[in-house]
Scaffold this motif. Structure first.
Motif, PDB file in Angstrom:
ATOM      1  N   ALA A 110      16.832   8.944   8.890  1.00  0.00           N
ATOM      2  CA  ALA A 110      17.239   7.664   9.600  1.00  0.00           C
ATOM      3  C   ALA A 110      18.180   8.005  10.832  1.00  0.00           C
ATOM      4  CB  ALA A 110      17.798   6.833   8.475  1.00  0.00           C
ATOM      5  N   TYR A 111      19.145   9.055  10.205  1.00  0.00           N
ATOM      6  CA  TYR A 111      20.208   9.150  11.535  1.00  0.00           C
ATOM      7  C   TYR A 111      19.461   9.764  12.805  1.00  0.00           C
ATOM      8  CZ  TYR A 111      24.247  11.441  13.750  1.00  0.00           C
ATOM      9  OH  TYR A 111      25.129  11.818  14.618  1.00  0.00           O
ATOM     10  N   ARG A 131      16.525   8.772  13.794  1.00  0.00           N
ATOM     11  CA  ARG A 131      15.789   7.691  14.276  1.00  0.00           C
ATOM     12  C   ARG A 131      16.607   6.875  15.304  1.00  0.00           C
ATOM     13  NH1 ARG A 131      12.992   7.533   9.327  1.00  0.00           N
ATOM     14  NH2 ARG A 131      14.599   6.091   8.621  1.00  0.00           N
ATOM     15  N   LEU A 132      18.052   6.765  14.817  1.00  0.00           N
ATOM     16  CA  LEU A 132      19.019   6.028  15.436  1.00  0.00           C
ATOM     17  C   LEU A 132      19.377   6.605  16.697  1.00  0.00           C
ATOM     18  CD1 LEU A 132      20.698   3.580  14.818  1.00  0.00           C
ATOM     19  CD2 LEU A 132      22.335   4.856  13.765  1.00  0.00           C
ATOM     20  N   TRP A 175      26.915   6.825   9.372  1.00  0.00           N
ATOM     21  CA  TRP A 175      25.976   7.905   8.651  1.00  0.00           C
ATOM     22  C   TRP A 175      26.954   9.330   8.442  1.00  0.00           C
ATOM     23  CZ3 TRP A 175      21.987   8.086   6.155  1.00  0.00           C
ATOM     24  CH2 TRP A 175      20.678   6.984   6.136  1.00  0.00           C
ATOM     25  N   GLU A 179      19.725  13.426   7.151  1.00  0.00           N
ATOM     26  CA  GLU A 179      18.773  12.216   7.011  1.00  0.00           C
ATOM     27  C   GLU A 179      18.075  11.642   8.205  1.00  0.00           C
ATOM     28  OE1 GLU A 179      18.119  10.660   3.993  1.00  0.00           O
ATOM     29  OE2 GLU A 179      19.307  11.945   3.195  1.00  0.00           O
ATOM     30  N   LEU A 190      19.780   1.430   0.851  1.00  0.00           N
ATOM     31  CA  LEU A 190      20.309   1.371   2.280  1.00  0.00           C
ATOM     32  C   LEU A 190      20.422  -0.163   2.774  1.00  0.00           C
ATOM     33  CD1 LEU A 190      18.585   4.513   4.407  1.00  0.00           C
ATOM     34  CD2 LEU A 190      20.676   4.078   3.349  1.00  0.00           C
TER      35      LEU A 190
END
Length: 300
Positions: free
Chosen positions: A182-183, A185-186, A286, A180, A299
């Motif tokens: 988002a992972y 980006r984190l 995640w 994903e 989310l």
């Protein structure tokens, strides 16, 4: 830095060391067979004072390949071991401590020529790291009882078999990270935080009354420093500073009203260590999720 230097020395040793004198692959295989053949079911195994996660599974793996070493012996095996060590170190930025995967014990075994110890610990480290990349290092209910988006444990044994067939161990492990965006980006945010804290000291803001645009307060100059807003030492909480606070609030999930109240102050005063720990916790969450989320999901 010290960890990087030590690991670099081990990688250099792996690349330059000739085959273990007097200990050919056949001899390593014989000793592996002696150590692993009698292990079955729930039998435990400790190597170099480290507990091996699934000794029976390792026994099955090596038995299938007639106990041929995977990581020690010739140049090909040593190159494979070097790539795995690189992968274990690379997992640190994701919050997976390399020493959870026997790294210090592996490095010592390689330096001292304890080839059997190194062989077993490297295989166990691969399986542990693979499982933790795929499913997370913690069992969700033990740290978050309300967590219910559980998935069954990923079968990572075939991944070790693909490495034995010639696949690169680092690339094989990389395929197990969450996909994903988002992972990632984190993870980028964590790298940015690391870079920022390397060059900037933490600036804490003292408690006090809620600040609104137009207010004057002796804490304002430090607040400007904290948010990197110029102001020539002005103690006025102006519209530019209020907008910077509002932007910070939006990034941290606080109501973006541009006022410096207790909730915003709490987030501003989190130390770099606290912020990094929070990112690591979210990276772990995640990894608890399925590799690919369904098309419709929420989310929070």
């Amino acid at each position: 830095m010290l960890r990087a230097l030590v690991s670099g020395c081990v990688l250099l040793t792996l690349c330059t060391l000739s085959a273990p004198p007097g200990l050919a692959d056949a001899s390593i295989a014989k000793r592996l067979k002696t150590l692993l053949s009698g292990i079955d079911g729930d039998d435990g195994l400790r190597v170099a004072a480290r507990a091996v996660r699934e000794p029976a599974g390792l026994g099955d793996f090596y038995r299938a390949r007639e106990f041929e070493p995977l990581w020690t012996g010739g140049r090909k095996q040593r190159d494979r071991a070097a790539r795995l060590i690189e992968a274990l170190n690379a997992g640190a930025i994701h919050g997976l401590d390399p020493d959870r995967y026997h790294l210090q014990a592996i490095e010592e075994a390689l330096r001292s020529g304890a080839w059997i110890d190194a062989e077993i610990l490297l295989s166990d480290a691969f399986l542990k790291q693979a499982q933790d990349r795929a499913d997370g290092a913690l069992h969700p209910p033990t740290v978050a009882p309300e967590w219910y988006a559980l998935q069954g444990p990923t079968d990572v044994a075939p991944r070790l078999a693909t490495v034995a067939d010639g696949a690169d161990p680092a690339e094989t492990l990389d395929g197990l990270w969450p996909r994903e965006p988002a992972y990632w980006r984190l993870l980028d945010a964590k790298r940015q935080l690391h870079a920022e804290t390397a060059y900037h000291r933490h600036i804490a803001i003292a408690p006090g009354p809620t600040l609104r645009p137009g207010a004057t307060d002796p804490r304002v100059p430090r607040l400007r420093q904290r948010l990197s807003i110029p102001g020539n030492g002005s103690a006025v909480y102006d519209d530019v500073l209020a907008q910077a606070v509002s932007d910070f609030q939006a990034e941290t999930g606080v109501a973006a009203d541009g006022l410096l109240g207790p909730a915003t102050l709490t987030h501003l005063n989190k130390t770099p260590t606290e912020r990094l720990n929070q990112i690591d916790a979210n990276l772990e969450r995640w990894r608890w999720l399925p590799a690919a989320l369904p098309p419709q999901h929420i989310l929070v």
